[in-house]
Structures are given as C-alpha cells and as structure tokens.
Design a protein around this motif. Structure first.
Motif, PDB file in Angstrom:
ATOM      1  N   LEU A 536      -3.499  63.558  56.672  1.00 44.72           N
ATOM      2  CA  LEU A 536      -3.691  63.337  58.110  1.00 44.72           C
ATOM      3  C   LEU A 536      -2.371  63.259  58.859  1.00 44.72           C
ATOM      4  O   LEU A 536      -2.300  63.569  60.060  1.00 44.72           O
ATOM      5  CB  LEU A 536      -4.514  62.063  58.336  1.00 44.72           C
ATOM      6  N   THR A 537      -1.322  62.838  58.185  1.00 46.88           N
ATOM      7  CA  THR A 537      -0.006  62.807  58.848  1.00 46.88           C
ATOM      8  C   THR A 537       0.630  64.192  58.921  1.00 46.88           C
ATOM      9  O   THR A 537       1.545  64.413  59.724  1.00 46.88           O
ATOM     10  CB  THR A 537       0.942  61.857  58.098  1.00 46.88           C
ATOM     11  N   GLN A 538       0.158  65.141  58.092  1.00 48.07           N
ATOM     12  CA  GLN A 538       0.747  66.466  58.031  1.00 48.07           C
ATOM     13  C   GLN A 538      -0.046  67.500  58.828  1.00 48.07           C
ATOM     14  O   GLN A 538       0.553  68.412  59.397  1.00 48.07           O
ATOM     15  CB  GLN A 538       0.841  66.928  56.558  1.00 48.07           C
ATOM     16  N   LYS A 539      -1.367  67.374  58.857  1.00 45.40           N
ATOM     17  CA  LYS A 539      -2.195  68.366  59.547  1.00 45.40           C
ATOM     18  C   LYS A 539      -2.536  67.832  60.938  1.00 45.40           C
ATOM     19  O   LYS A 539      -3.193  66.800  61.071  1.00 45.40           O
ATOM     20  CB  LYS A 539      -3.463  68.648  58.741  1.00 45.40           C
ATOM     21  N   HIS A 641      -6.456  55.245  62.282  1.00 47.61           N
ATOM     22  CA  HIS A 641      -6.180  54.019  61.510  1.00 47.61           C
ATOM     23  C   HIS A 641      -5.375  54.392  60.263  1.00 47.61           C
ATOM     24  O   HIS A 641      -5.919  54.440  59.152  1.00 47.61           O
ATOM     25  CB  HIS A 641      -7.479  53.323  61.119  1.00 47.61           C
ATOM     26  N   PRO A 642      -4.077  54.659  60.420  1.00 47.84           N
ATOM     27  CA  PRO A 642      -3.263  55.032  59.257  1.00 47.84           C
ATOM     28  C   PRO A 642      -3.116  53.871  58.284  1.00 47.84           C
ATOM     29  O   PRO A 642      -3.100  52.695  58.676  1.00 47.84           O
ATOM     30  CB  PRO A 642      -1.915  55.415  59.880  1.00 47.84           C
ATOM     31  N   CYS A 643      -3.016  54.221  57.029  1.00 46.58           N
ATOM     32  CA  CYS A 643      -2.849  53.232  55.946  1.00 46.58           C
ATOM     33  C   CYS A 643      -4.077  52.368  55.751  1.00 46.58           C
ATOM     34  O   CYS A 643      -4.002  51.317  55.093  1.00 46.58           O
ATOM     35  CB  CYS A 643      -1.617  52.353  56.173  1.00 46.58           C
ATOM     36  N   PHE A 644      -5.196  52.775  56.339  1.00 51.16           N
ATOM     37  CA  PHE A 644      -6.467  52.094  56.128  1.00 51.16           C
ATOM     38  C   PHE A 644      -7.442  53.112  55.517  1.00 51.16           C
ATOM     39  O   PHE A 644      -7.287  54.323  55.683  1.00 51.16           O
ATOM     40  CB  PHE A 644      -7.051  51.560  57.438  1.00 51.16           C
ATOM     41  N   PHE A 645      -8.443  52.570  54.847  1.00 49.14           N
ATOM     42  CA  PHE A 645      -9.587  53.411  54.494  1.00 49.14           C
ATOM     43  C   PHE A 645     -10.847  52.552  54.551  1.00 49.14           C
ATOM     44  O   PHE A 645     -10.819  51.340  54.281  1.00 49.14           O
ATOM     45  CB  PHE A 645      -9.415  54.075  53.121  1.00 49.14           C
ATOM     46  N   SER A 646     -11.933  53.182  54.935  1.00 50.04           N
ATOM     47  CA  SER A 646     -13.234  52.506  55.020  1.00 50.04           C
ATOM     48  C   SER A 646     -14.101  52.985  53.863  1.00 50.04           C
ATOM     49  O   SER A 646     -13.961  54.112  53.379  1.00 50.04           O
ATOM     50  CB  SER A 646     -13.915  52.820  56.351  1.00 50.04           C
ATOM     51  N   PHE A 647     -15.012  52.149  53.445  1.00 50.29           N
ATOM     52  CA  PHE A 647     -15.876  52.535  52.327  1.00 50.29           C
ATOM     53  C   PHE A 647     -17.259  51.909  52.486  1.00 50.29           C
ATOM     54  O   PHE A 647     -17.445  50.896  53.179  1.00 50.29           O
ATOM     55  CB  PHE A 647     -15.259  52.123  50.989  1.00 50.29           C
ATOM     56  N   ARG A 670       6.653  46.077  60.672  1.00 46.85           N
ATOM     57  CA  ARG A 670       7.692  47.011  61.087  1.00 46.85           C
ATOM     58  C   ARG A 670       7.102  48.242  61.762  1.00 46.85           C
ATOM     59  O   ARG A 670       7.610  48.724  62.759  1.00 46.85           O
ATOM     60  CB  ARG A 670       8.514  47.435  59.878  1.00 46.85           C
ATOM     61  N   SER A 671       6.028  48.767  61.168  1.00 53.81           N
ATOM     62  CA  SER A 671       5.479  50.014  61.692  1.00 53.81           C
ATOM     63  C   SER A 671       4.029  50.120  61.285  1.00 53.81           C
ATOM     64  O   SER A 671       3.630  49.660  60.215  1.00 53.81           O
ATOM     65  CB  SER A 671       6.264  51.204  61.153  1.00 53.81           C
ATOM     66  N   ASN A 672       3.235  50.699  62.183  1.00 53.27           N
ATOM     67  CA  ASN A 672       1.844  50.935  61.842  1.00 53.27           C
ATOM     68  C   ASN A 672       1.681  52.142  60.922  1.00 53.27           C
ATOM     69  O   ASN A 672       0.650  52.345  60.323  1.00 53.27           O
ATOM     70  CB  ASN A 672       1.018  51.159  63.113  1.00 53.27           C
ATOM     71  N   GLN A 673       2.704  52.955  60.817  1.00 54.10           N
ATOM     72  CA  GLN A 673       2.624  54.158  60.003  1.00 54.10           C
ATOM     73  C   GLN A 673       3.884  54.250  59.150  1.00 54.10           C
ATOM     74  O   GLN A 673       4.885  54.830  59.548  1.00 54.10           O
ATOM     75  CB  GLN A 673       2.476  55.397  60.883  1.00 54.10           C
ATOM     76  N   PRO A 674       3.879  53.665  57.971  1.00 56.54           N
ATOM     77  CA  PRO A 674       5.068  53.666  57.124  1.00 56.54           C
ATOM     78  C   PRO A 674       5.397  55.071  56.637  1.00 56.54           C
ATOM     79  O   PRO A 674       4.560  55.956  56.595  1.00 56.54           O
ATOM     80  CB  PRO A 674       4.664  52.760  55.959  1.00 56.54           C
TER      81      PRO A 674
END
Length: 735
Positions: A536-539, A641-647, A670-674
């Motif tokens: 998701l960070t690349q596309k 919601h980066p660095c999260f996943f729902s299940f 520090r950042s929401n998106q490491p």
C-alpha cells in the motif's frame, strides 16, 4: 431281455460315488453325447449290446431335448445308424476322438465291482474341469472369523460351558458328577457345597494351562508298592494318587471322584500324568500346541531385506499437517504393486539366497512403517470424516443429534465461504478493474529430474516450486516458479510473489481480494499484513487489500484446476525433464493463459525482518484481547490506517472487525508511517544436503550430458546443511 440287463448294469455303475453332490446318472444328463458313449462303450456284452446301448441313450434326454446321439460307428466296425451320425455335430474320427474326450473328462475313475459272475468295469468320472472346479476354494477353519470362533470355543472349554466343536457337534457343559460308592469312601468326605466351590474355583482360573498346573499339583506319583507279574504286559512304572483340597487340607480320593469333581475326562488327566512322568522336577510345562514356529515362516534375513528395501524409498513429511501427524509420504507415482515389482528386480540383481516373499507379506511389512502414499488432489475433510465416524459409533440419540448438528454447521460454514468467493467474483467483474479477486495456492513439489527409471524412486531429487495466482477477473494465471537452490517456500517467498502480482495490476485497481487455503507456513501468519502494508505504501491507487481464508478441508480453488492441467500435461509430455527450466517450459506449453515468472534471489525479500525493525509481532488486538491466527478467516489492510490490520473470525459482513496495531511503542509517537526498509532474503545460492546432492549426482547417467554442468556447478552441497526437503505438500491443509 438284453436291454433290461444293460439298463441294470448302467444303474449299478451310476451308483458309484463320483462326487459329493451328483450321481453318475445326473452327470450323464449334463455331459456331452461323446462322454455318454465312453460310459456305454466300457460296458461288457455281446455284439448285440450296441443296440441295447442305443436304447439306453434314447431313454436319456439329450442336450436339446431330442433322443441321444448314436454311438461311435468305428467302435465295432459297423454302421447301425448312418442318418443319426450325419446329425451328430460332435462326432470325431477314431484317431482324434479319445483326445477330444480326454480334454473334457476328469482323470478320476471308479473302482471295478463284481456282482455275481458279472464284473462292472471302472467308469470314468464325468466331471469336466469347469471354471467352478478350477476355482480355488477357501480353506476350512482359516480366517479371522474362524480364529475368533476357536478362541471363544477355548474359553468355553476352560469355563466348562456348552459349545459347538469343529465338526458342528454340540458338546454339553461340564458340572460336578455324581460320586459313587468306592473303596476310599469319597462320597462321605465332602458336602455338595464344598464340591461345588472346588469346581467353581477350578473353572474360574484364567487359562487352561493354569488348570493343568492345578491338577498336576494335586496328583502324586509314587513308586509302585507291588508289581503283579502278568505275562505279555508292561510293568507299572508308578502309582498315582489323587487329592482334592478341602478347607486347607488335601484329601485323598479315587480317580473317578477326582474326575467327577473337576468335570474332566480320563484322557485329559492321563496327558497330565504322562507329562509329569517325563518331567525331572515333576512340574509340567505349558501346552505347546499352536506355539511352534511355522515351517514356512520367512527367515529374519528375508524380512530384514524387505524392510531395508522399503527404507530406501525417500519419505517426506506433510508441509501442512506435520504438527498433527508423524506420518511420512512416499513420492508421487508410487504404489504398493510398483514397490513390490522393484523389490523383485532388486532381489534378482543382488542375487541373494534369501527366499522371495509374497506381495501379501510385503504389504504386511509395509504396514509396520509409518508411511503413506501421496493422497489424491480431492482429499476429504478431516473434520467431516471425524464427525461421520463418531456418528456411526455413537449409541446415544442425544449425542448423535448433537454431532449431526455440528457436522451440518461445519458444512454450512464451508459452503458459505464458497458463496462469499462467488459473490466477490461477480462484484469484481461488474466493477471492471476497480476490484480484483484472485486465488492463490502452492502446487505440490515438482521432482527434478523427472525420470521413469526404477532407480529414481530410491533417490532424493531437487524440488521445483510453483506458486500459482489466478486473476478471477481475467481468468489468466501467473505461475511463480523457482527451485530450492534459489529460495525456500516459506512466508517471505509467498509474500514476495503476492507483492509482484499486486504491483502488476492496473493502475485503476483500488481494492484487491485474495482467497487462499489456511496453510500457516505460507499465508496465515504475521508476515501477510506486513507485506500488504508495504504494498500500500508503494502502489498509489490501491486503497484496500482483503485476504480471506476458506474452511480447512474445503479449500478447492480455481488454481487447483491449473495444477491438474499441469499434471495431465506432465503425463502426456514426451520430452525429458532434466532441469528446472524444463518444468518452466512445460508449464508455458499447458495453456496460453499461463504466464511463467522465473524467480531469482533478487525477487525474494525478507518481509518478516520488518517485524524486528519498525513493526512488531502482536498476539493481542487493540482491546488487549488475545487472538490466534488459526481462528482468523478475514484480514483487511487499508491505506488510511498504516501499520494496522483488521481481522475477523468469519466472513460475515455484519461481524465487527477487530483491530491490531503492529507499531512499536517507542516509535509510535514519531510517525504514523514508519520507514519500511526491506532487504533481500538471500545473497548467495542455497546449499542442499550432502546426501541429496549425492543422490542427484548418481542420476546424471540418465540425463543428457549437456545438463551435467548445472548439477555439478550450480547445485552445491554442504555437510552441515540439514536436508529439509522431506517437508512436502503431500497432505491436506487441515489443521
């Protein structure tokens, strides 16, 4: 008068017992006319007897309901019925007649008999070797049921109960017999209750050997007090005294009283006395009947040879269910008959003196190994099989109803997951390329080189892997292929393949839905949400990635049909498969919808290493509630919601998603998106075990020399490398 005499002789001959079921007369009615002629030709009499024989034949019904055929015109040199002979389609010349008849008659003959002054000759048995006669009959008293009956009969004999012997005769049960007047006055020494207690204690003993030992301990052998000289009669060797225990005391009794109290016969007790005579200590041993080693038993050398032969076949653990079973699986294409044929060939090549065992013995030895042959593609569900077995053996109706309801619920859940996949496919096709639905699965390992020679069955081979992803929108399949010297087939390899597939989707794609089985080592693990976050960070245009799992045991996917097509093509392929590139070429030839991507080590990334850097592996959700990956059936990763996943624990839309935060606490502020730095998983070719490399090199003689360089230089071995190729996809994905 002559005709009556012949009929009488024929009746006497037919009374000879030629078989258990049919008399000679009945068999004559079933035999051919030639066989009837042979019987009548053997009867004595003057030349006019032939006419009488014809009369007898006319009285017997023929095969078609007409009168019987005429006799052989050449037997007496005269033709009595040329017209009948013209109608006899079974008539043969004299030179060939005996050969024809002997092929249809049994070699058995009856014994000649004398009746007054008349001698009835031996009559050939009229039993032809039909299919029923040749059929092998089951031996009497052999089989599981017969062994069970013999065991039950032995138990009843020990307890003195009524039973049916082997001949079918009813044997009455044992009881305390009536004591008669005797010289020792045994009748006055015991009460009826005491005798019944002695009998009950004796019959309650566990084994027949214990009963023999008990009787032996109550029989005393002493030298004879006086020996009466009787001519032509053997002298008595010992005197026998019998005792019965009564309230702790041994009471001497006569032989008849001894037999009546214990309910035994004279022969049984005499056998104990004979053993007691032959024993130096006076203690008899156990009954040795049925305990001797069979004369036809195979030697230990022959059994060891079979066991070594079976052990030579490479066995592989299940990639999916090795946590739940210790069974190993043999290579594709093997079965018990092939293994036995290879055993026969090996036995001939080795030229050893041990006796060859039968296939049944080979099968029994094989069952002692914890081995199974590769299961077919359409495996049954382990959970369903368990429910069916429990329902079948359960007697309680309430418990049976509960099991049935649980089974139906399990099947409904599996069907619901299939329906969700169908619904998502329809929704994706209607959306154009905005929504893309794909299914993925790893094909079972492809052995390289793929050889048909029998030697190859005993050798480890190089594995070639094929991870298949089908785009359900377009119906096209992408096959990511590599071999084990390039990479393994764990979570990083599968994640790298999914990353390449998703990155190749059209720019307008916003939502990707992927279905797979529940293999924990490939997809259902912590690496999956990591790679989806990275994608998701690349596309740029992609917003959401959903990954849904089918119910274990019910994981049929569209790419399974692609795997089946490859298997069918492999059977029809006439070319040689010597190196992994041959597999790549074969898969390309299967269908125009197949795209093969040959992976190199530059394409494999260590996404699992991110869990040791900017992200962390979590076992609890955002509400601090623990969760297990094996219970999850739906994973969702969103760009918002980066660095999260729902299940979810189901595929129901109405169920609420649970959220898991993978950020490390020290970096969350520090950042929401490491930053996700992904390194390559491998920087040099993988080494295989020395044993596998040795097996592969031994197969080079069956491979074109042009490919020898690949195995000599590209494939390397190391003594310290453990052979992990035994972990294979030879089982279902049930957990």
């Amino acid at each position: 008068m002559m005709s009556a005499r012949c009929k009488k002789l024929l009746e006497l001959a037919m009374r000879q017992k030629d078989s258990e079921d049919l008399t000679v007369k009945q068999r004559m009615r079933e035999r051919t006319p030639l066989a009837q002629k042979d019987i009548l030709r053997s009867l004595p009499g003057p030349s006019g007897t032939l006419v009488a024989q014809q009369d007898i034949l006319q009285s017997l019904p023929g095969p078609s309901g007409n009168r019987a055929y005429s006799s052989d015109r050449t037997s007496l040199g005269e033709d009595y019925s040329s017209d009948d002979d013209a109608q006899d389609c079974n008539w043969f010349p004299a030179g060939t007649h005996d050969e024809h008849v002997s092929s249809s008659l049994s070699s058995k003959t009856s014994t000649p008999r004398s009746i007054g002054s008349l001698t009835v000759p031996a009559v050939p048995a009229l039993v032809s070797q039909t299919q029923d006669d040749v059929r092998k009959k089951r031996k009497r008293g052999v089989g599981m049921m017969q062994r069970k009956l013999r065991k039950e009969r032995t138990e009843k004999i020990k307890r003195g109960e009524e039973y049916i012997n082997q001949a079918g005769k009813k044997i009455l049960g044992k009881s305390v017999g009536e004591l008669k007047e005797c010289r020792l006055k045994c009748k006055t020494k015991f009460t009826n209750a005491q005798l019944q207690r002695v009998f009950a204690d004796y019959r309650a003993m566990e084994t027949r050997d214990m009963q023999r030992l008990h009787l032996s301990n109550h029989i005393l052998l002493t030298p004879p007090i006086r020996v009466k000289q009787v001519e032509n009669k053997k002298k008595r060797e010992v005197s026998v005294e019998y005792f019965i225990e009564n309230e702790g005391n041994l009471v001497k009794v006569c032989q008849n009283c001894f037999l009546n109290v214990y309910g035994e016969n004279r022969g049984f007790v005499n056998g104990i006395i004979d053993k007691k005579k032959k024993s130096a200590t006076g203690i008899i041993g156990r009954d040795e009947r049925g305990r001797h080693e069979p004369k036809i038993k195979h030697s230990s050398e022959a059994i060891d040879y079979v066991r070594n032969h079976i052990s030579n076949f490479p066995a592989y653990e299940s990639h999916y269910s090795r946590r739940h079973t210790t069974k190993k699986y043999l290579e594709t294409g093997l079965n018990l008959q092939k293994m036995y044929n290879l055993y026969l060939d090996q036995h001939t090549m080795d030229n050893i003196t041990t006796k060859i065992v039968s296939i049944s013995t080979y099968s029994n030895i094989f069952k002692t190994f914890n081995l199974k042959f590769k299961k077919p593609h359409n495996d049954t569900c382990h959970t369903c099989d368990t429910f069916v077995a429990k329902i079948k053996i359960t007697i309680d109706d309430t418990e049976k109803t509960r099991l049935h309801d649980e089974h139906v619920s399990h099947q409904d859940k599996a069907n619901f997951h299939y329906e969700c996949k169908s619904f998502d496919k329809q929704r994706a096709k209607a959306s154009g390329n905005t929504i893309v639905v794909a299914v993925c699965d790893l094909q079972q390992c492809l052995a390289t080189p793929y050889l048909n020679t029998s030697v190859a069955f005993y050798k480890r081979k190089l594995w070639t892997f094929n991870f298949t992803v089908r785009n359900c929108n377009t119906g096209k399949t992408t096959c990511f292929m590599w071999h084990e010297a390039i990479a393994q087939r764990g979570a990083d390899e599968i994640a790298s393949c999914l990353k390449m597939f998703i990155m190749s989707l059209p720019e307008e794609t916003e939502h990707v839905i992927i279905y797979s089985d529940t293999c924990p080592g490939q997809t259902r693990n912590n690496t999956l949400p990591v790679v989806y976050n990275y994608i998701l960070t690349q596309k740029v245009g992609l917003k959401t990635i959903d990954h849904k799992f089918l119910v274990p045991g019910h994981t049929h996917l569209e790419c399974d049909a692609d795997h089946a097509s490859i298997e069918r093509a492999k059977k029809k392929y006439n070319g040689r498969i010597s190196i992994p590139n041959d597999w790549y070429m074969l898969v390309r030839m299967v269908s125009s919808k197949f795209t093969v991507i040959e992976l190199s080590q530059d394409d494999i990334f260590a996404f699992s290493s991110i869990l040791k850097q900017s992200l962390i592996k979590k076992t609890k959700d955002q509400n601090n509630a623990p969760f297990l990956w094996r219970n999850i059936f739906w994973i969702r990763v969103e760009k918002e919601h980066p660095c999260f996943f729902s299940f979810k624990y189901s595929l129901r839309v109405e169920d609420e998603f649970k959220i898991c935060d993978m950020k490390r606490k020290a970096r969350a502020s520090r950042s929401n998106q490491p930053i996700m730095d992904v390194r390559k998983a491998y920087n040099q070719p993988l080494l295989i075990s020395k044993e596998k490399h040795k097996d592969i090199l031994s197969l080079l003689q069956y491979i074109d020399p042009v490919y020898h360089d690949f195995y000599n230089n590209v494939i390397k071995s190391d003594n310290d490398v453990v052979d992990t190729s035994h972990i294979s996809d030879y089982n279902s994905d049930s957990e």
